[in-house]
Design a protein around this motif. Structure first.
Motif, PDB file in Angstrom:
ATOM      1  N   ASP A 109       0.863  -1.187   0.000  1.00 36.42           N
ATOM      2  CA  ASP A 109       0.000   0.000   0.000  1.00 36.42           C
ATOM      3  C   ASP A 109       0.895   1.230   0.000  1.00 36.42           C
ATOM      4  O   ASP A 109       1.276   1.739   1.059  1.00 36.42           O
ATOM      5  N   TYR A 110       1.267   1.705  -1.177  1.00 38.04           N
ATOM      6  CA  TYR A 110       2.141   2.857  -1.313  1.00 38.04           C
ATOM      7  C   TYR A 110       1.458   3.968  -2.111  1.00 38.04           C
ATOM      8  O   TYR A 110       0.722   3.699  -3.072  1.00 38.04           O
ATOM      9  N   LYS A 111       1.715   5.203  -1.709  1.00 34.24           N
ATOM     10  CA  LYS A 111       1.421   6.345  -2.551  1.00 34.24           C
ATOM     11  C   LYS A 111       2.585   6.488  -3.546  1.00 34.24           C
ATOM     12  O   LYS A 111       3.714   6.081  -3.267  1.00 34.24           O
ATOM     13  N   VAL A 112       2.303   7.084  -4.714  1.00 35.83           N
ATOM     14  CA  VAL A 112       3.299   7.231  -5.777  1.00 35.83           C
ATOM     15  C   VAL A 112       3.573   8.710  -6.006  1.00 35.83           C
ATOM     16  O   VAL A 112       2.650   9.486  -6.256  1.00 35.83           O
ATOM     17  N   GLN A 113       4.833   9.092  -5.916  1.00 32.79           N
ATOM     18  CA  GLN A 113       5.260  10.455  -6.239  1.00 32.79           C
ATOM     19  C   GLN A 113       6.176  10.421  -7.453  1.00 32.79           C
ATOM     20  O   GLN A 113       7.046   9.548  -7.559  1.00 32.79           O
ATOM     21  N   PHE A 114       5.975  11.371  -8.363  1.00 31.66           N
ATOM     22  CA  PHE A 114       6.870  11.538  -9.510  1.00 31.66           C
ATOM     23  C   PHE A 114       7.793  12.705  -9.188  1.00 31.66           C
ATOM     24  O   PHE A 114       7.418  13.863  -9.342  1.00 31.66           O
ATOM     25  N   PRO A 115       9.028  12.428  -8.733  1.00 29.40           N
ATOM     26  CA  PRO A 115       9.879  13.492  -8.207  1.00 29.40           C
ATOM     27  C   PRO A 115      10.735  14.199  -9.251  1.00 29.40           C
ATOM     28  O   PRO A 115      11.316  15.239  -8.980  1.00 29.40           O
ATOM     29  N   GLY A 116      10.850  13.657 -10.427  1.00 28.36           N
ATOM     30  CA  GLY A 116      11.810  14.093 -11.428  1.00 28.36           C
ATOM     31  C   GLY A 116      12.323  12.848 -12.109  1.00 28.36           C
ATOM     32  O   GLY A 116      12.015  11.733 -11.680  1.00 28.36           O
ATOM     33  N   PRO A 117      13.114  12.960 -13.164  1.00 26.80           N
ATOM     34  CA  PRO A 117      13.360  11.792 -14.011  1.00 26.80           C
ATOM     35  C   PRO A 117      14.520  10.883 -13.625  1.00 26.80           C
ATOM     36  O   PRO A 117      14.729   9.881 -14.276  1.00 26.80           O
ATOM     37  N   THR A 118      15.292  11.191 -12.586  1.00 23.64           N
ATOM     38  CA  THR A 118      16.499  10.409 -12.330  1.00 23.64           C
ATOM     39  C   THR A 118      16.488   9.729 -10.970  1.00 23.64           C
ATOM     40  O   THR A 118      15.689  10.066 -10.085  1.00 23.64           O
ATOM     41  N   GLY A 119      17.436   8.813 -10.788  1.00 25.04           N
ATOM     42  CA  GLY A 119      17.580   8.154  -9.508  1.00 25.04           C
ATOM     43  C   GLY A 119      17.929   9.119  -8.394  1.00 25.04           C
ATOM     44  O   GLY A 119      17.433   8.998  -7.268  1.00 25.04           O
ATOM     45  N   ALA A 120      18.806  10.080  -8.682  1.00 21.79           N
ATOM     46  CA  ALA A 120      19.156  11.076  -7.665  1.00 21.79           C
ATOM     47  C   ALA A 120      17.934  11.883  -7.260  1.00 21.79           C
ATOM     48  O   ALA A 120      17.775  12.235  -6.081  1.00 21.79           O
ATOM     49  N   ASN A 121      17.039  12.183  -8.217  1.00 18.13           N
ATOM     50  CA  ASN A 121      15.816  12.927  -7.890  1.00 18.13           C
ATOM     51  C   ASN A 121      14.967  12.188  -6.870  1.00 18.13           C
ATOM     52  O   ASN A 121      14.452  12.788  -5.916  1.00 18.13           O
ATOM     53  N   THR A 122      14.791  10.894  -7.069  1.00 15.59           N
ATOM     54  CA  THR A 122      13.928  10.147  -6.147  1.00 15.59           C
ATOM     55  C   THR A 122      14.590   9.965  -4.787  1.00 15.59           C
ATOM     56  O   THR A 122      13.917   9.977  -3.752  1.00 15.59           O
ATOM     57  N   VAL A 123      15.913   9.825  -4.760  1.00 11.14           N
ATOM     58  CA  VAL A 123      16.606   9.742  -3.473  1.00 11.14           C
ATOM     59  C   VAL A 123      16.482  11.062  -2.721  1.00 11.14           C
ATOM     60  O   VAL A 123      16.221  11.083  -1.511  1.00 11.14           O
ATOM     61  N   GLU A 124      16.658  12.180  -3.418  1.00 10.56           N
ATOM     62  CA  GLU A 124      16.508  13.490  -2.770  1.00 10.56           C
ATOM     63  C   GLU A 124      15.110  13.635  -2.169  1.00 10.56           C
ATOM     64  O   GLU A 124      14.940  14.119  -1.047  1.00 10.56           O
ATOM     65  N   ALA A 125      14.090  13.233  -2.929  1.00 13.49           N
ATOM     66  CA  ALA A 125      12.717  13.329  -2.425  1.00 13.49           C
ATOM     67  C   ALA A 125      12.530  12.459  -1.196  1.00 13.49           C
ATOM     68  O   ALA A 125      11.865  12.872  -0.222  1.00 13.49           O
ATOM     69  N   ALA A 126      13.095  11.262  -1.219  1.00  9.25           N
ATOM     70  CA  ALA A 126      12.958  10.344  -0.081  1.00  9.25           C
ATOM     71  C   ALA A 126      13.607  10.919   1.172  1.00  9.25           C
ATOM     72  O   ALA A 126      13.032  10.847   2.272  1.00  9.25           O
ATOM     73  N   LEU A 127      14.800  11.478   1.033  1.00  9.26           N
ATOM     74  CA  LEU A 127      15.494  12.045   2.189  1.00  9.26           C
ATOM     75  C   LEU A 127      14.737  13.250   2.745  1.00  9.26           C
ATOM     76  O   LEU A 127      14.586  13.402   3.965  1.00  9.26           O
ATOM     77  N   LYS A 128      14.249  14.122   1.854  1.00  5.16           N
ATOM     78  CA  LYS A 128      13.492  15.288   2.297  1.00  5.16           C
ATOM     79  C   LYS A 128      12.220  14.875   3.025  1.00  5.16           C
ATOM     80  O   LYS A 128      11.874  15.435   4.078  1.00  5.16           O
ATOM     81  N   LEU A 129      11.513  13.895   2.457  1.00  5.75           N
ATOM     82  CA  LEU A 129      10.264  13.460   3.067  1.00  5.75           C
ATOM     83  C   LEU A 129      10.506  12.849   4.441  1.00  5.75           C
ATOM     84  O   LEU A 129       9.762  13.122   5.400  1.00  5.75           O
ATOM     85  N   ALA A 130      11.541  12.027   4.568  1.00  4.06           N
ATOM     86  CA  ALA A 130      11.844  11.404   5.863  1.00  4.06           C
ATOM     87  C   ALA A 130      12.134  12.455   6.919  1.00  4.06           C
ATOM     88  O   ALA A 130      11.679  12.353   8.075  1.00  4.06           O
ATOM     89  N   ARG A 131      12.867  13.477   6.547  1.00  2.00           N
ATOM     90  CA  ARG A 131      13.175  14.547   7.498  1.00  2.00           C
ATOM     91  C   ARG A 131      11.927  15.357   7.851  1.00  2.00           C
ATOM     92  O   ARG A 131      11.742  15.767   8.992  1.00  2.00           O
ATOM     93  N   LYS A 132      11.078  15.579   6.862  1.00  2.29           N
ATOM     94  CA  LYS A 132       9.857  16.344   7.104  1.00  2.29           C
ATOM     95  C   LYS A 132       8.914  15.578   8.027  1.00  2.29           C
ATOM     96  O   LYS A 132       8.317  16.154   8.951  1.00  2.29           O
ATOM     97  N   VAL A 133       8.777  14.281   7.786  1.00  3.00           N
ATOM     98  CA  VAL A 133       7.854  13.465   8.584  1.00  3.00           C
ATOM     99  C   VAL A 133       8.317  13.375  10.040  1.00  3.00           C
ATOM    100  O   VAL A 133       7.512  13.503  10.974  1.00  3.00           O
ATOM    101  N   THR A 134       9.605  13.150  10.239  1.00  2.00           N
ATOM    102  CA  THR A 134      10.117  12.884  11.586  1.00  2.00           C
ATOM    103  C   THR A 134      10.556  14.129  12.340  1.00  2.00           C
ATOM    104  O   THR A 134      10.658  14.104  13.575  1.00  2.00           O
ATOM    105  N   GLY A 135      10.861  15.181  11.605  1.00  2.00           N
ATOM    106  CA  GLY A 135      11.408  16.368  12.251  1.00  2.00           C
ATOM    107  C   GLY A 135      12.853  16.197  12.666  1.00  2.00           C
ATOM    108  O   GLY A 135      13.409  17.026  13.404  1.00  2.00           O
ATOM    109  N   ARG A 136      13.489  15.137  12.193  1.00  2.00           N
ATOM    110  CA  ARG A 136      14.896  14.889  12.520  1.00  2.00           C
ATOM    111  C   ARG A 136      15.759  15.058  11.268  1.00  2.00           C
ATOM    112  O   ARG A 136      15.277  14.926  10.147  1.00  2.00           O
TER     113      ARG A 136
END
Length: 424
Positions: A109-136
């Motif tokens: 059960d996953y939501k899908v985000q289109f962050p940009g066209p490259t692997g680095a784009n999706t990693v950047e989105a993942a790191l930003k989201l993790a920090r936003k969710v946790t506040g850490r």
């Protein structure tokens, strides 16, 4: 008296105009013109069997006829190419197919985000989201990891040469030992758990852990399923998000669609790119559990996140190759074949070992220079392979998943002959 002038060779347009940063063109010094299936041809007509597959972006081969037909029809029908994140018919069809062929059969059960066209784009989105969710702020990464070349992705990458290119300190990340980093002499996660619990350790409680199940660029280092399960359990118990980077190892490279399936885990966030576009078309996805979808509209965006031709080829790839388990079974069988042949080489020559899973396989050399020599000989004999690892001591194979048995045998013979020449 005749004066002889030394012969001068005019530099090519690549040498005179393109940046010195280019790399693959140096190790494969020819000019490629066409490609089909597992083969490339240069402008002089020489053919090369491709055991590189666009660094894993061409799991279904070059100019796959099923995908090409769909793409041509879409373009000929004036289908939308660029749409940012607007709703389009092509996007809807892709999302419906992705849910039906990938997520639902696996109970994900996953939501899908289109962050940009490259692997680095999706990693950047993942790191930003993790920090936003946790506040850490802090992220845990692993030794010999590779996650991309932009600053955030580079901060969780282990390679010192690539990190040095940043030009600034790469902060808010802490590396931990990957599976078997200490050759079994240290209990798994003993150090990690100790510093998490020790108020004097100086380790900030992390927002997330990011991990590759198989470190491709790091030297084809394969994490054991039990190690991955232990990592997932540790993250769950400590309130730390688990990010699996499946940019290179996803889309069937290790057999199953997701490389983490073998461990039976369900990461909080998954990054996909490379072969998710199906045809070598640029595309990336960031998948995450619904409760993590805390983005405000437009808080993370990108001009080329709505690449509709990629939606088309991705949808057809999922329908054609992931409606049953034939590709997965074939990939595992071919991986076993490579492992068997590499094991023979390891038995025959000192200082040679093998590692891998599915159709990512590595032949590791104690004398790291030997790997580069094997790859050079292979190229001279019509085979594209690359080295990986911190000292480039591993010959890494990433052939298309659609490669035939005959083509696979042909390439393995070239590698065996090259290894014998170098190691004898």
């Amino acid at each position: 008296m005749t004066t002889f002038k030394p012969t001068t060779i005019e530099p090519t347009i690549f040498e005179s105009l393109e940046s010195e940063v280019r790399s693959y063109s140096r190790q494969w010094p020819t000019v490629f013109e066409t490609a089909k299936g597992a083969w490339l041809r240069d402008e002089d007509g020489k053919e090369y069997l491709d055991f590189f597959a666009g660094a894993g972006a061409l799991n279904y081969g070059h100019n796959n006829p099923v995908l090409k037909k769909a793409l041509i029809e879409y373009i000929a029908g004036d289908g939308i190419t660029h749409s940012l994140d607007m709703a389009t018919v092509a996007k809807r069809r892709f999302l419906e197919t992705f849910a039906m062929k990938v997520l639902e059969p696996r109970g994900l059960d996953y939501k899908v985000q289109f962050p940009g066209p490259t692997g680095a784009n999706t990693v950047e989105a993942a790191l930003k989201l993790a920090r936003k969710v946790t506040g850490r702020e802090s992220i845990i990464n692993f030794t010999n990891a590779f996650h991309g070349m932009t600053l955030g992705a580079l901060s969780v990458t282990g390679n010192a040469f690539k990190r040095a290119g940043a030009g600034i300190p790469l902060v808010h990340t802490t590396p931990m030992p990957f599976d078997n980093y200490f050759d079994g002499v240290m209990e798994d996660f003993h150090w990690f758990e100790r510093v998490l619990d020790d108020s004097g350790s100086g380790l900030n409680r992390p927002a997330a852990v990011i991990v590759e199940t198989v470190q491709g660029e790091g030297g084809v280092n394969v994490a054991r399923p039990e190690w991955l399960r232990a990592l997932a359990d540790l993250c769950s118990r400590r309130g730390i998000l688990l990010i699996v980077d499946d940019v290179q190892m996803g889309c069937g490279r290790t057999g199953p669609f997701f490389s983490f399936e073998v461990a039976g885990i369900e990461p909080d966030i998954v990054t996909l790119s490379k072969s998710i576009g199906g045809y070598g078309m640029p595309m990336a996805l960031t998948l995450f559990k619904p409760e993590l979808d805390v983005w405000a509209p437009g808080e993370h965006n990108g001009t080329f996140r709505g690449n509709n031709p990629s939606f088309v080829t991705a949808q057809v790839a999922l329908e054609h190759y992931w409606s049953d388990d034939r590709l997965e079974v074939s990939t595992l069988e071919k991986g076993d074949k490579i492992h068997a042949e590499f094991s023979k080489l390891a038995d025959a020559f000192d200082g040679v070992t093998t590692r891998g899973r599915g159709l990512v396989q590595g032949l590791a050399f104690e004398n790291a220079e030997s790997a580069g020599k094997v790859c050079q000989l292979a190229f001279d004999n019509g085979l594209l392979t690359e080295t990986s690892g911190p000292t480039d001591g591993v010959v890494k194979l990433l052939p298309p998943l659609t490669i035939t048995d005959e083509e696979l045998d042909h390439g393995l013979r070239i590698i065996a002959d090259a290894t014998a020449t170098v190691c004898s």
